[in-house]
Design a protein around this motif. Structure first.
Motif, mmCIF file in Angstrom:
data_model
loop_
_atom_site.group_PDB
_atom_site.id
_atom_site.type_symbol
_atom_site.label_atom_id
_atom_site.label_comp_id
_atom_site.label_asym_id
_atom_site.label_seq_id
_atom_site.Cartn_x
_atom_site.Cartn_y
_atom_site.Cartn_z
ATOM 1 N N ILE A 1 1.070 -1.189 0.058
ATOM 2 C CA ILE A 1 0.081 -0.015 -0.057
ATOM 3 C C ILE A 1 0.710 1.378 -0.023
ATOM 4 O O ILE A 1 0.603 2.105 -0.741
ATOM 5 C CB ILE A 1 -0.966 0.024 1.244
ATOM 6 C CG1 ILE A 1 -2.014 -1.139 1.058
ATOM 7 C CG2 ILE A 1 -1.689 1.250 1.348
ATOM 8 C CD1 ILE A 1 -2.655 -1.303 2.236
ATOM 9 N N LYS A 3 3.672 1.609 -1.200
ATOM 10 C CA LYS A 3 4.627 1.719 -2.582
ATOM 11 C C LYS A 3 3.556 2.301 -3.503
ATOM 12 O O LYS A 3 3.885 3.070 -4.525
ATOM 13 C CB LYS A 3 5.067 0.455 -2.995
ATOM 14 C CG LYS A 3 6.300 0.048 -2.253
ATOM 15 C CD LYS A 3 6.718 -1.326 -2.768
ATOM 16 C CE LYS A 3 8.040 -1.926 -2.368
ATOM 17 N NZ LYS A 3 8.559 -3.232 -3.116
ATOM 18 N N SER A 4 2.478 1.896 -3.557
ATOM 19 C CA SER A 4 1.316 2.393 -4.246
ATOM 20 C C SER A 4 1.048 3.949 -3.969
ATOM 21 O O SER A 4 0.984 4.774 -5.027
ATOM 22 C CB SER A 4 0.028 1.849 -4.086
ATOM 23 O OG SER A 4 0.172 0.297 -4.310
ATOM 24 N N MET A 5 0.900 4.332 -2.776
ATOM 25 C CA MET A 5 1.002 5.887 -2.441
ATOM 26 C C MET A 5 1.913 6.473 -2.766
ATOM 27 O O MET A 5 2.091 7.841 -3.001
ATOM 28 C CB MET A 5 0.704 5.847 -0.709
ATOM 29 C CG MET A 5 -0.568 5.550 -0.278
ATOM 30 S SD MET A 5 -2.067 6.193 -0.858
ATOM 31 C CE MET A 5 -1.693 7.855 0.004
ATOM 32 N N VAL A 7 3.650 6.452 -5.510
ATOM 33 C CA VAL A 7 3.522 6.776 -6.995
ATOM 34 C C VAL A 7 2.444 7.944 -7.229
ATOM 35 O O VAL A 7 2.496 8.344 -8.554
ATOM 36 C CB VAL A 7 3.587 5.490 -7.866
ATOM 37 C CG1 VAL A 7 4.714 4.482 -7.541
ATOM 38 C CG2 VAL A 7 2.302 4.730 -7.687
ATOM 39 N N LEU A 8 1.734 8.069 -6.481
ATOM 40 C CA LEU A 8 0.675 8.889 -6.742
ATOM 41 C C LEU A 8 1.068 10.195 -7.193
ATOM 42 O O LEU A 8 0.392 10.731 -8.260
ATOM 43 C CB LEU A 8 -0.304 8.942 -5.618
ATOM 44 C CG LEU A 8 -1.346 7.957 -5.368
ATOM 45 C CD1 LEU A 8 -2.371 8.227 -3.968
ATOM 46 C CD2 LEU A 8 -2.258 7.960 -6.323
ATOM 47 N N CYS A 11 1.759 10.477 -10.870
ATOM 48 C CA CYS A 11 0.865 10.078 -11.995
ATOM 49 C C CYS A 11 -0.506 10.920 -11.766
ATOM 50 O O CYS A 11 -1.271 11.091 -12.761
ATOM 51 C CB CYS A 11 0.503 8.737 -12.154
ATOM 52 S SG CYS A 11 -0.473 7.849 -10.602
ATOM 53 N N CYS A 12 -0.769 11.344 -10.476
ATOM 54 C CA CYS A 12 -1.942 12.139 -10.153
ATOM 55 C C CYS A 12 -1.578 13.451 -9.523
ATOM 56 O O CYS A 12 -1.340 14.274 -9.934
ATOM 57 C CB CYS A 12 -2.840 11.313 -9.368
ATOM 58 S SG CYS A 12 -3.302 9.720 -10.065
#
Length: 108
Positions: A1, A3-5, A7-8, A11-12
């Protein structure tokens, strides 16, 4: 989780806080751990039916009951209480080290 946060922002946009729901959100310990690992406050609602609330919001906007998702969710959540969990700086440093070790072992 975590790691996903991470990259935000690329990309966003960067999330200043995270809304957290579901079965694991019932655990104070897991909520604290996740807040520290993400280094962001977690907001959890006392009503655990977030999936149903999301389905309602989608249907209500599609049917024209509300003009946007923010209004629909606000209408449902207006009577719901929320709890805010702030990350603990010392625990966040501990989890940073743990994540680095885990990544090194994974790559070895």
């Amino acid at each position: 989780i975590a790691k996903s946060m991470a990259v935000l922002p690329a990309c966003c946009r960067d999330a200043q806080m995270v809304y957290f729901s579901g079965g694991l959100s019932k655990s104070d310990l897991f909520t604290t751990i996740l807040s520290c690992m993400l280094r962001r406050p977690l907001i959890r609602y006392c009503n655990p039916q977030s999936t149903a609330i999301g389905a309602f919001a989608s249907a209500a906007v599609t049917l024209g009951i509300f003009s946007d998702y923010a209004q629909a969710v606000h209408a449902v959540r207006s009577h719901d209480t929320q709890q805010r969990c702030q990350p603990d700086k010392d625990l966040a440093l501990f989890y940073d080290g743990y994540c680095r070790q885990s990544e090194q072992l994974y790559r070895a």
